[in-house]
Design a protein around this motif. Structure first.
Motif, short mmCIF file in Angstrom:
data_model
loop_
_atom_site.label_atom_id
_atom_site.label_comp_id
_atom_site.label_asym_id
_atom_site.label_seq_id
_atom_site.Cartn_x
_atom_site.Cartn_y
_atom_site.Cartn_z
N ASN A 8 40.90 -25.35 30.71
CA ASN A 8 40.65 -23.92 30.46
C ASN A 8 39.68 -23.72 29.30
OD1 ASN A 8 42.11 -23.81 27.93
ND2 ASN A 8 44.02 -23.61 29.07
N VAL A 9 39.31 -22.46 29.06
CA VAL A 9 38.32 -22.14 28.02
C VAL A 9 38.81 -22.45 26.61
CG1 VAL A 9 37.12 -20.40 29.40
CG2 VAL A 9 39.02 -19.71 27.93
N LEU A 10 40.11 -22.68 26.45
CA LEU A 10 40.66 -23.02 25.14
C LEU A 10 40.76 -24.53 24.94
CD1 LEU A 10 43.49 -20.33 25.05
CD2 LEU A 10 41.19 -20.20 24.04
N GLY A 11 40.37 -25.30 25.97
CA GLY A 11 40.38 -26.75 25.89
C GLY A 11 41.64 -27.40 26.40
N GLY A 12 42.61 -26.61 26.87
CA GLY A 12 43.86 -27.15 27.39
C GLY A 12 43.86 -27.26 28.90
N LYS A 13 45.02 -27.65 29.44
CA LYS A 13 45.19 -27.76 30.89
C LYS A 13 45.07 -26.37 31.53
CE LYS A 13 48.52 -29.12 34.38
NZ LYS A 13 49.92 -29.38 34.66
N LEU A 14 44.33 -26.30 32.62
CA LEU A 14 44.14 -25.04 33.35
C LEU A 14 45.46 -24.60 33.97
CD1 LEU A 14 41.96 -22.96 34.25
CD2 LEU A 14 41.79 -24.28 36.37
N GLU A 15 45.95 -23.43 33.57
CA GLU A 15 47.20 -22.90 34.11
C GLU A 15 46.95 -22.18 35.43
OE1 GLU A 15 49.29 -20.55 31.23
OE2 GLU A 15 49.43 -22.23 29.81
#
Length: 122
Positions: A8-15
């Protein structure tokens, strides 16, 4: 077609964005993308009546059911993977919907600056 990494845009796993209605370029409930996704269906937006009317006006009717395609239409309050360019256009016109950053693919920032996306975070 090979999916880009689900980040995702925050650098984490895409929810997940939505499974009811089932959304995404791959119709997997996520705003996943790939090289073949010319529309960049990467922004997980929470639909509003205003945005749905705007989208219909500019030629992408998301609210009218199309049973022949198994599409019930998107309703206000439901989430949907929008094309990044359409989101930016709606932002420029003053009618962009809220969005879920954790479910918005990082490739959206190829088109929409992260600072703009953050303005609409739920």
């Amino acid at each position: 077609m090979e999916k880009d990494p689900a980040i995702n845009v925050l650098g984490g796993k895409l929810e997940p964005c939505s499974t009811a209605p089932l959304t995404g370029f791959f119709r997997d409930g996520h705003c996943n993308t790939c090289a073949e996704d010319r529309g960049s269906h990467t922004v997980c937006a929470v639909m509003t009546a205003e945005f749905l009317a705007y989208s219909k006006y500019v030629g992408n009717d998301l609210s009218t059911p199309r049973p022949e395609f198994g599409f019930a239409g998107v309703k206000p309050g439901e989430s949907w993977c929008l094309c990044a360019g359409r989101f930016l256009q709606a932002h420029d016109e003053g009618c962009a919907p809220k969005l879920r950053l954790e479910a918005t693919h990082r490739r959206a920032t190829d088109i929409v600056p992260l600072e703009v996306l953050k303005l609409y975070a739920v």
